[in-house]
Design an enzyme around this catalytic site. Sequence first.
Site, PDB file in Angstrom:
ATOM      1  N   GLY A  20       0.752  -1.325   0.041  1.00  0.00           N
ATOM      2  CA  GLY A  20       0.103   0.132   0.432  1.00  0.00           C
ATOM      3  C   GLY A  20       1.051   1.364  -0.281  1.00  0.00           C
ATOM      4  O   GLY A  20      -0.079   2.684   0.097  1.00  0.00           O
TER       5      GLY A  20
ATOM      6  N   GLU B 233       4.207  -6.819   1.668  1.00  0.00           N
ATOM      7  CA  GLU B 233       4.217  -7.175   0.640  1.00  0.00           C
ATOM      8  C   GLU B 233       3.837  -5.921  -0.038  1.00  0.00           C
ATOM      9  O   GLU B 233       2.969  -5.976  -0.715  1.00  0.00           O
ATOM     10  CB  GLU B 233       2.424  -8.533   0.527  1.00  0.00           C
ATOM     11  CG  GLU B 233       2.866  -9.042   0.965  1.00  0.00           C
ATOM     12  CD  GLU B 233       0.842  -9.856   1.572  1.00  0.00           C
ATOM     13  OE1 GLU B 233      -0.059  -9.051   1.338  1.00  0.00           O
ATOM     14  OE2 GLU B 233       0.860 -10.704   1.467  1.00  0.00           O
TER      15      GLU B 233
ATOM     16  N   GLY C 103       3.901  -3.449  -4.336  1.00  0.00           N
ATOM     17  CA  GLY C 103       3.874  -3.729  -5.372  1.00  0.00           C
ATOM     18  C   GLY C 103       4.038  -3.081  -5.426  1.00  0.00           C
ATOM     19  O   GLY C 103       5.186  -2.995  -6.671  1.00  0.00           O
ATOM     20  N   ARG C 104       3.138  -1.638  -6.039  1.00  0.00           N
ATOM     21  CA  ARG C 104       3.272  -0.173  -6.445  1.00  0.00           C
ATOM     22  C   ARG C 104       4.722   0.690  -6.404  1.00  0.00           C
ATOM     23  O   ARG C 104       5.150   0.651  -7.166  1.00  0.00           O
ATOM     24  CB  ARG C 104       2.165   0.271  -6.520  1.00  0.00           C
ATOM     25  CG  ARG C 104       2.298   1.773  -7.175  1.00  0.00           C
ATOM     26  CD  ARG C 104       0.889   2.292  -6.142  1.00  0.00           C
ATOM     27  NE  ARG C 104       0.216   1.857  -5.812  1.00  0.00           N
ATOM     28  CZ  ARG C 104      -1.489   1.859  -6.446  1.00  0.00           C
ATOM     29  NH1 ARG C 104      -1.458   2.400  -8.029  1.00  0.00           N
ATOM     30  NH2 ARG C 104      -2.278   1.592  -6.305  1.00  0.00           N
TER      31      ARG C 104
ATOM     32  N   ARG D 289      -6.388   2.648 -15.360  1.00  0.00           N
ATOM     33  CA  ARG D 289      -6.157   3.884 -13.770  1.00  0.00           C
ATOM     34  C   ARG D 289      -7.203   5.560 -14.211  1.00  0.00           C
ATOM     35  O   ARG D 289      -7.921   5.641 -13.430  1.00  0.00           O
ATOM     36  CB  ARG D 289      -4.844   3.968 -14.196  1.00  0.00           C
ATOM     37  CG  ARG D 289      -4.180   1.914 -13.008  1.00  0.00           C
ATOM     38  CD  ARG D 289      -3.286   2.859 -12.294  1.00  0.00           C
ATOM     39  NE  ARG D 289      -3.312   3.023 -11.135  1.00  0.00           N
ATOM     40  CZ  ARG D 289      -3.301   3.662 -11.176  1.00  0.00           C
ATOM     41  NH1 ARG D 289      -3.170   5.016 -11.234  1.00  0.00           N
ATOM     42  NH2 ARG D 289      -3.713   4.240  -9.278  1.00  0.00           N
TER      43      ARG D 289
ATOM     44  N   TYR E   5     -10.289   5.437 -11.313  1.00  0.00           N
ATOM     45  CA  TYR E   5      -9.401   5.935 -10.660  1.00  0.00           C
ATOM     46  C   TYR E   5      -9.644   7.668 -10.568  1.00  0.00           C
ATOM     47  O   TYR E   5      -9.220   7.881  -9.096  1.00  0.00           O
ATOM     48  CB  TYR E   5      -8.143   4.966  -9.402  1.00  0.00           C
ATOM     49  CG  TYR E   5      -8.164   3.142  -9.659  1.00  0.00           C
ATOM     50  CD1 TYR E   5      -9.321   3.207  -8.791  1.00  0.00           C
ATOM     51  CD2 TYR E   5      -7.360   2.955 -10.208  1.00  0.00           C
ATOM     52  CE1 TYR E   5      -9.588   1.340  -8.999  1.00  0.00           C
ATOM     53  CE2 TYR E   5      -7.361   1.514 -10.874  1.00  0.00           C
ATOM     54  CZ  TYR E   5      -7.832   0.779  -9.833  1.00  0.00           C
ATOM     55  OH  TYR E   5      -7.869  -0.621  -9.731  1.00  0.00           O
TER      56      TYR E   5
ATOM     57  N   CYS F  48     -13.114   3.277 -28.803  1.00  0.00           N
ATOM     58  CA  CYS F  48     -14.777   3.261 -28.738  1.00  0.00           C
ATOM     59  C   CYS F  48     -15.151   3.494 -26.912  1.00  0.00           C
ATOM     60  O   CYS F  48     -16.222   2.217 -26.705  1.00  0.00           O
ATOM     61  CB  CYS F  48     -15.155   1.956 -30.019  1.00  0.00           C
ATOM     62  SG  CYS F  48     -15.154   2.503 -30.848  1.00  0.00           S
ATOM     63  N   GLU F  49     -14.804   4.511 -26.645  1.00  0.00           N
ATOM     64  CA  GLU F  49     -15.652   5.388 -25.331  1.00  0.00           C
ATOM     65  C   GLU F  49     -14.416   6.373 -25.017  1.00  0.00           C
ATOM     66  O   GLU F  49     -13.552   6.330 -24.633  1.00  0.00           O
ATOM     67  CB  GLU F  49     -14.351   3.898 -24.452  1.00  0.00           C
ATOM     68  CG  GLU F  49     -15.191   3.579 -23.378  1.00  0.00           C
ATOM     69  CD  GLU F  49     -15.961   2.941 -22.647  1.00  0.00           C
ATOM     70  OE1 GLU F  49     -15.881   1.937 -22.936  1.00  0.00           O
ATOM     71  OE2 GLU F  49     -16.467   3.171 -21.548  1.00  0.00           O
TER      72      GLU F  49
ATOM     73  N   TYR G  63       0.015  -2.142 -11.726  1.00  0.00           N
ATOM     74  CA  TYR G  63      -1.303  -1.808 -12.335  1.00  0.00           C
ATOM     75  C   TYR G  63      -1.509  -1.299 -13.865  1.00  0.00           C
ATOM     76  O   TYR G  63      -2.935  -0.537 -14.026  1.00  0.00           O
ATOM     77  CB  TYR G  63      -2.541  -1.221 -11.665  1.00  0.00           C
ATOM     78  CG  TYR G  63      -1.981  -1.986  -9.957  1.00  0.00           C
ATOM     79  CD1 TYR G  63      -2.283  -2.996  -9.683  1.00  0.00           C
ATOM     80  CD2 TYR G  63      -1.233  -1.498  -8.776  1.00  0.00           C
ATOM     81  CE1 TYR G  63      -2.133  -3.376  -8.557  1.00  0.00           C
ATOM     82  CE2 TYR G  63      -1.215  -1.497  -7.116  1.00  0.00           C
ATOM     83  CZ  TYR G  63      -1.067  -3.388  -7.353  1.00  0.00           C
ATOM     84  OH  TYR G  63      -1.224  -3.385  -5.654  1.00  0.00           O
TER      85      TYR G  63
HETATM   86  N1  LLP Z   1      -1.290  -7.192  -0.645  1.00  0.00           N
HETATM   87  C1  LLP Z   1      -2.526  -7.132  -0.769  1.00  0.00           C
HETATM   88  C2  LLP Z   1      -2.870  -8.324  -0.310  1.00  0.00           C
HETATM   89  C3  LLP Z   1      -3.656  -6.774  -2.090  1.00  0.00           C
HETATM   90  O1  LLP Z   1      -4.587  -6.581  -1.861  1.00  0.00           O
HETATM   91  C4  LLP Z   1      -2.660  -5.543  -2.369  1.00  0.00           C
HETATM   92  C5  LLP Z   1      -2.846  -4.852  -3.514  1.00  0.00           C
HETATM   93  C6  LLP Z   1      -1.029  -5.523  -1.706  1.00  0.00           C
HETATM   94  C7  LLP Z   1      -0.568  -6.444  -1.177  1.00  0.00           C
HETATM   95  C8  LLP Z   1      -0.024  -4.255  -3.182  1.00  0.00           C
HETATM   96  O2  LLP Z   1      -0.592  -3.345  -3.249  1.00  0.00           O
HETATM   97  P1  LLP Z   1       0.770  -1.927  -2.999  1.00  0.00           P
HETATM   98  O3  LLP Z   1       1.694  -2.105  -2.242  1.00  0.00           O
HETATM   99  O4  LLP Z   1       0.519  -2.156  -5.006  1.00  0.00           O
HETATM  100  O5  LLP Z   1      -0.324  -0.492  -2.668  1.00  0.00           O
HETATM  101  N2  LLP Z   1      -4.801  -1.710  -9.058  1.00  0.00           N
HETATM  102  C9  LLP Z   1      -5.348  -0.694  -8.046  1.00  0.00           C
HETATM  103  C10 LLP Z   1      -4.162  -1.162  -7.107  1.00  0.00           C
HETATM  104  C11 LLP Z   1      -5.438  -1.966  -6.970  1.00  0.00           C
HETATM  105  C12 LLP Z   1      -4.679  -3.056  -5.473  1.00  0.00           C
HETATM  106  C13 LLP Z   1      -4.699  -4.048  -4.796  1.00  0.00           C
HETATM  107  N3  LLP Z   1      -4.020  -4.983  -3.883  1.00  0.00           N
HETATM  108  C14 LLP Z   1      -4.101   0.920  -9.038  1.00  0.00           C
HETATM  109  O6  LLP Z   1      -4.414   0.542 -10.291  1.00  0.00           O
HETATM  110  O7  LLP Z   1      -4.068   1.501  -7.952  1.00  0.00           O
END
Ligand code: LLP
Length: 446
Positions: free
Chosen positions: A248, A290, A292-293, A330, A334, A361-362, A390
């Site tokens: 997050g 965890e 990701g982003r 995105r 969002y 087409c949107e 993402y």
């Molecule tokens: N762990 C769990 C259980 C999660 O659900 C997520 C993200 C992460 C870790 C990784 O979170 P991060 O560090 O990437 O914020 N599609 C959306 C984001 C959806 C996030 C879903 N879960 C976007 O493009 O902003």
Amino acid sequence: MFLTGTMRINEKGHLEIGGCDTVELTRNFGTPLYVMDEELIRKNCREYTDTFSRLYPNSQVAYSGKAFLTMAMCRLVEEEGMALDVVSGGEIYTALKAGYPASKMIFHGNNKSAVDLEIALTSGVGRLVVDSFSELELIESIGSQVGKTAQIYLRVKPGIEAHTHHYIQTGQLDSKFGLGLADGHAMAFVKAALKLRHVELCGLHCHIGSQIFDLKPFQVASEVMMDFIQGIKKKTGLAIRELDLGGGFGIRYLREDSPHSLPAFIELIVTTIKEKAAEHGLTLPRLLVEPGRSIVGEAGTTLYTVGTIKEVPGIRKYVAVDGGMMDNIRTAMYEAKYEAIVANRALEEPVEKVSVAGKACESGDMLIWDIDLPKLVRGDILATFSTGAYHYSMASNYNRFTRPPVVFVSNGHAEIVVKRESYENLVINDVIPAHLQKRVERRAAN
Ligand code: LLP
């Protein structure tokens, strides 16, 4: 200028990433093109792993594959010594295919199928993050059939509303993910799990949302989870040994965005966990996060070719590029905002406000509303920044557009990690049933 990682503007005035001229990349690989700065991805991985090993050695950083997962990325994640958070049979398959060890995977999902769970158990996936009572029962029954004990985490809703887009908030009670503390479900789950023979509850998990700048919600989540660990010990005698605080941590999309430094974020949660452990007299749990982003987001840049330019007098100038919501959903989903530059004339000053449209087409297929750019002409290369997380993972074939390739760039080399989809790929799973085939056969016969 918005330059991150190994980006620079070269002597030709072109944007360069990983020592590769992006204009040349578009000549070699076409557009749209996802470019990933491998060095920056590795730097981000190391910032997480180094800081944790310094401040809290009993820890594990798990890269969250949902942000961007390909077989090459799995290799990189393993090389960087990270665990992997997976969320579907497809992600598990991708990782296994890449030779990533099942034991280092943490399997999430609010509605895992029996097949996915069986694959996870038989292939030796390290931890299953259980999201509901019904999943607990399902795991117990599959575990007894295949003769395995599942090592599980309980996904907890800590009851926190983090300040982010409401579609990516997950820690509040009204969420499809996890079990609540406030309604007693989480504690009831612990008691139920303790009675089962094919389930070992080793840890707790929470994830409060994504793209969060404020540190406070992470601190509160850490406190709430440690209090719950204490509550579990008191009520059941069970010592929870592992705590996974999810991902997050927010990144920079716009010039004015200023996320906290990663070490500051890590220091805060580590300090909170240590304080709470001391307060409750608990052994320090193994700590997991965890991200990701924050690993891949800023490392990604998407390159597009400018096509049609249309002025609506007095209202707006639309600059259409050869991608759109198929490679970046995105903005539509969002209301996400991006920075962009003209990669082939990167030093030119902005002279006008335009809006960058996709080609789907949107009407809502817009990439950027209102951005100041130099005067664009057909054929210019537009680079949008912070598209590593993402984007590829949420790409679609809407309108039967093919998904763009992904290249890793590093030290002047560009390597394809995902090929451009072909039209053949698009129809590979299509089937024409016999009753719809007849006319084609008759035509062929005549
Ligand atoms: N762990 C769990 C259980 C999660 O659900 C997520 C993200 C992460 C870790 C990784 O979170 P991060 O560090 O990437 O914020 N599609 C959306 C984001 C959806 C996030 C879903 N879960 C976007 O493009 O902003």
